[in-house]
Design an enzyme around this catalytic site. Structure first.
Site, mmCIF file in Angstrom:
data_model
loop_
_atom_site.group_PDB
_atom_site.id
_atom_site.type_symbol
_atom_site.label_atom_id
_atom_site.label_comp_id
_atom_site.label_asym_id
_atom_site.label_seq_id
_atom_site.Cartn_x
_atom_site.Cartn_y
_atom_site.Cartn_z
ATOM 1 N N GLU A 25 2.514 -6.648 2.427
ATOM 2 C CA GLU A 25 1.974 -5.389 2.951
ATOM 3 C C GLU A 25 3.058 -4.533 3.611
ATOM 4 O OE1 GLU A 25 -2.421 -4.780 4.652
ATOM 5 O OE2 GLU A 25 -0.969 -5.151 6.246
ATOM 6 N N HIS B 12 -4.739 -11.536 2.423
ATOM 7 C CA HIS B 12 -4.467 -12.123 3.738
ATOM 8 C C HIS B 12 -4.783 -13.612 3.793
ATOM 9 C CE1 HIS B 12 -3.386 -8.264 5.430
ATOM 10 N NE2 HIS B 12 -4.464 -7.743 4.885
ATOM 11 N N ARG C 83 -4.138 2.661 1.100
ATOM 12 C CA ARG C 83 -4.222 1.989 2.397
ATOM 13 C C ARG C 83 -5.688 1.657 2.669
ATOM 14 N NH1 ARG C 83 0.839 1.861 3.806
ATOM 15 N NH2 ARG C 83 0.290 0.223 5.298
ATOM 16 N N HIS D 169 0.825 -1.202 0.000
ATOM 17 C CA HIS D 169 0.000 0.000 0.000
ATOM 18 C C HIS D 169 0.861 1.255 0.000
ATOM 19 C CE1 HIS D 169 -3.240 -2.742 0.669
ATOM 20 N NE2 HIS D 169 -2.796 -3.106 1.846
#
Length: 327
Positions: A276, A217, A65, A8
């Site tokens: 991330e 994730h 984000r 991000h």
């Protein structure tokens, strides 16, 4: 090449100040979309590249984000303006380092409004800014109201049609959370799980056989609870594991146990390296001797993965799924 498919934008104090002004004024009157000065953007991007170099990452795919996307904040002009600003911010840095950074668009989703309102911005980002995909929030109410239908519903078809037309994937990633029973971190996991089941119990991949969906994730709770879903599928004469492989998953899991389970359940062909970094996992793990989001050595040390498996996870699958990234 090590391709990090889940990263991000790094924001500066000036970006956060703009966000505060936008939310305070509710974009009334409309805010100016002025980007940081070139030297500020370059300094920020170089700081990100330094973090990539520390862990041996060659390329990162940058998106806004997620927990700051403000999809539930009205009026609709607020998330629209913020999505455009963040996308332009990403483009500014990608233009400076096109061999190291690739843009993934944020969408101006607003509460339960049709995702048709996102098509124009997605097309602008792909056709004009050269972005390679988008990030999609399954619940733009952010837990503040009844969410829109699951991702398997025809409600989402206008967006799927445009994704297929543009030949870009969507990364499924929840955003902020207003609900007192969930933190945004927990909502990421819950919404990823709901997204997987909604898609697999629908006709989406029959109607859009070339649609590419990446679940962030590691697929939420689905790999961990695979037995329950296998049981339900077998009762209906179906194979859940086979259906699960219609989706792709990133490795943004900060435990060896989680990574091993993900690879065992969905296979190396369906996993993309993602960290991330910098983000939640940017904290030293005393047991590993390095940060939690430094996942390359962890994956390299998993014995049951072959050299071919690791090549797919680190590079090959990202090239195959994000076809515009290296065209």
């Amino acid at each position: 090449m090590i391709i990090d498919a889940h990263a991000h934008i790094v924001m500066t104090d000036a970006d956060y100040a703009k966000m505060a002004t936008l939310t305070g004024a509710r974009n009334n009157p409309p805010q100016a979309a002025k980007l940081p000065a070139a030297e500020v953007a370059e300094k920020t991007a170089r700081g990100l590249l330094a973090k990539m170099d520390q862990v041996g990452t060659d390329v990162q795919f940058l998106s806004p984000r997620p927990y700051l996307q403000m999809h539930s904040l009205g009026p609709a002009g607020v998330p629209l303006h913020w999505a455009r600003y963040c996308n332009n911010l990403i483009h500014q840095q990608v233009e400076m380092f096109p061999d190291r950074l690739k843009g993934v668009a944020g969408l101006p989703q607003f509460r339960a409004e049709s995702p048709a309102n996102c098509v124009e911005e997605l097309e602008r980002c792909v056709r004009e800014l050269g972005f390679i995909g988008c990030i999609l929030n399954p619940d733009p109410t952010e837990g503040d109201a009844l969410p829109p239908p699951g991702l398997g519903d025809r409600f989402w078809y206008p967006l799927y049609e445009k994704l297929v037309e543009l030949d870009v994937p969507a990364l499924i990633h929840s955003a902020g959370c207003c609900h007192p029973r969930e933190s945004y971190t927990l909502k990421f996991i819950n919404e990823g799980s709901i997204a997987v089941m909604s898609l697999l119990q629908s006709d989406v991949f029959k109607d859009f056989p070339t649609l590419k969906i990446v679940i962030s994730h590691g697929g939420g709770a689905i790999p961990y609870q695979i037995g329950r879903f296998r049981a339900g599928a077998w009762r209906r004469g179906r194979e859940f594991d086979q259906e699960l492989r219609q989706l792709y998953f990133d490795t943004c899991l900060y435990s060896r146990e989680g990574l091993e389970l993900l690879f065992q359940v969905v296979g190396a062909d369906n996993c993309l390296f993602g960290t991330e970094r910098p983000g939640t996992g940017s904290v030293h793990n005393p047991h590993w001797g390095h940060d939690l989001d430094d996942l390359k050595p962890v994956i390299e040390s998993i014995d049951f993965l072959t050299a071919e498996d690791k090549a797919k996870i680190f590079e090959g699958n990202a090239r195959r799924i994000y076809r515009k990234a290296f065209a």
